[in-house]
Write an enzyme that holds these catalytic residues in place. Structure first.
Site, PDB file in Angstrom:
ATOM      1  N   ASP A  46      38.359  33.327  53.203  1.00  6.14           N
ATOM      2  CA  ASP A  46      38.699  34.736  53.037  1.00  6.14           C
ATOM      3  C   ASP A  46      37.636  35.631  53.672  1.00  6.14           C
ATOM      4  O   ASP A  46      37.794  36.857  53.733  1.00  6.14           O
ATOM      5  CB  ASP A  46      38.908  35.086  51.561  1.00  6.14           C
ATOM      6  CG  ASP A  46      37.675  34.866  50.698  1.00  6.14           C
ATOM      7  OD1 ASP A  46      36.642  34.382  51.204  1.00  6.14           O
ATOM      8  OD2 ASP A  46      37.746  35.193  49.490  1.00  6.14           O
ATOM      9  N   SER A  47      36.583  35.010  54.189  1.00  3.19           N
ATOM     10  CA  SER A  47      35.570  35.721  54.970  1.00  3.19           C
ATOM     11  C   SER A  47      36.163  36.326  56.230  1.00  3.19           C
ATOM     12  O   SER A  47      35.518  37.137  56.911  1.00  3.19           O
ATOM     13  CB  SER A  47      34.427  34.773  55.339  1.00  3.19           C
ATOM     14  OG  SER A  47      34.923  33.571  55.910  1.00  3.19           O
ATOM     15  N   ASP A  85      41.202  29.034  51.493  1.00  6.29           N
ATOM     16  CA  ASP A  85      40.684  29.786  50.350  1.00  6.29           C
ATOM     17  C   ASP A  85      41.787  30.534  49.627  1.00  6.29           C
ATOM     18  O   ASP A  85      42.719  31.052  50.258  1.00  6.29           O
ATOM     19  CB  ASP A  85      39.675  30.839  50.815  1.00  6.29           C
ATOM     20  CG  ASP A  85      38.301  30.287  51.116  1.00  6.29           C
ATOM     21  OD1 ASP A  85      38.174  29.052  51.238  1.00  6.29           O
ATOM     22  OD2 ASP A  85      37.368  31.089  51.241  1.00  6.29           O
ATOM     23  N   LYS A 115      40.603  25.762  48.418  1.00  2.00           N
ATOM     24  CA  LYS A 115      39.226  26.049  48.028  1.00  2.00           C
ATOM     25  C   LYS A 115      39.204  27.160  46.993  1.00  2.00           C
ATOM     26  O   LYS A 115      39.775  28.232  47.201  1.00  2.00           O
ATOM     27  CB  LYS A 115      38.393  26.447  49.242  1.00  2.00           C
ATOM     28  CG  LYS A 115      36.918  26.634  48.928  1.00  2.00           C
ATOM     29  CD  LYS A 115      36.092  26.510  50.193  1.00  2.00           C
ATOM     30  CE  LYS A 115      34.650  26.856  49.949  1.00  2.00           C
ATOM     31  NZ  LYS A 115      34.447  28.296  49.737  1.00  2.00           N
ATOM     32  N   GLU A 180      33.812  17.751  38.807  1.00  4.29           N
ATOM     33  CA  GLU A 180      34.246  16.392  39.142  1.00  4.29           C
ATOM     34  C   GLU A 180      35.192  15.866  38.069  1.00  4.29           C
ATOM     35  O   GLU A 180      36.244  15.284  38.382  1.00  4.29           O
ATOM     36  CB  GLU A 180      33.046  15.474  39.281  1.00  4.29           C
ATOM     37  CG  GLU A 180      33.422  14.045  39.661  1.00  4.29           C
ATOM     38  CD  GLU A 180      32.212  13.138  39.820  1.00  4.29           C
ATOM     39  OE1 GLU A 180      32.207  12.294  40.727  1.00  4.29           O
ATOM     40  OE2 GLU A 180      31.260  13.272  39.015  1.00  4.29           O
TER      41      GLU A 180
END
Length: 269
Positions: A46-47, A85, A115, A180
């Site tokens: 999303d950058s 993302d 992500k 995890e």
């Protein structure tokens, strides 16, 4: 053509001590070049809002915009894994919203995994996505908020050799184990530093990747493609070393083009 990268293949690389490599990309052409170069995964961040579209804040990016970018990258990648993302919103709105958004990114966008930024605060959402059959690339680590909580300078964490207090290292190891256990396939450890980074890598069986503030102590690295190649106006005057400087090459090309046209010469290409 080399075999397509899989999540089990990345896990095997960790067991064998081989580093995985990813780039953040937002367009078809860069995705094709990175895939051809042999990266293991391409992260659609999303950058894009700040770095490509000039927004002041990544929170302005919408789900529909992320889908457009993810589709473009997907078309350019045949071998590497494609991670996409979430934009800000679906995760914060609750687990059901997160699952619906993830399904769209996989079904419409073609993502291989999703992500989640700040995933340590949303372990239930991680588990819900995994139950839905969607692999999760879970981001956690030092943020401006947690840095303030522990009284450490956030900006210093991206410097080589940066370290965090021992008590924060223990908390980060705990968060990694939590993610995890929730079913995450990969971890994106932001601003890890060599002490906390090495501790987390040893504590979990899944690959631990890092960009800003990471280093060779992690299982792999991810870098903005535009940063790696120096593609952006800021690189014209920057003293920071990159693997190339596309900005300077582009400036020279445009200057020459302008000169040819104004002199009445035929243009190239």
């Amino acid at each position: 053509m080399e075999a397509k990268v899989t999540i089990p293949a990345l896990a095997q690389m960790k067991r064998e001590g081989r580093k995985s490599v990813g780039v953040v990309a937002w367009d078809y052409q860069i995705a094709r070049i990175a895939d051809r170069a042999g990266v293991d995964f391409v992260s659609v961040g999303d950058s894009v809002g700040v770095n490509l579209w000039g927004h002041s804040n990544p929170l302005e990016v919408t789900m529909d915009e992320m889908l457009v970018v993810c589709k473009a990258v997907r078309r350019g990648v045949t071998r590497a894994l494609v991670s996409c993302d979430f934009p800000f919103g679906p995760l914060q709105e609750g687990t059901d919203s997160a699952v619906r958004a993830a399904i769209r990114l996989v079904k419409e966008g073609g993502a291989d995994m999703i992500k989640l930024d700040g995933a340590a605060d949303f372990p239930d959402a991680v588990s819900a996505l995994v139950r839905a059959g969607i692999p999760v690339f879970a981001q956690f680590g030092i943020t401006p908020q947690t840095a303030l909580q522990y009284g450490i300078p956030y900006g210093a964490q991206s410097a080589p050799g940066a370290q965090v207090p021992p008590e924060m290292t223990a908390k980060l190891v705990e968060e990694a184990k939590l993610l995890e256990a929730a079913g995450a396939s990969l971890l994106d450890f932001t601003n890890s530093g060599p002490v906390a980074g090495a501790a987390v890598v040893s504590a979990v069986k899944i690959p631990v990747i890092g960009g800003f503030g990471g280093g060779p102590w992690l299982d792999g690295r991810v870098r903005l493609a535009h940063t790696a190649i120096g593609y952006g106006e800021k690189w014209l005057d920057s003293k920071t070393e990159t693997y190339a400087n596309v900005a300077k090459a582009s400036l020279e090309a445009f200057t020459t083009l302008i000169g040819d046209v104004r002199a009445g010469r035929q243009i190239k290409g």
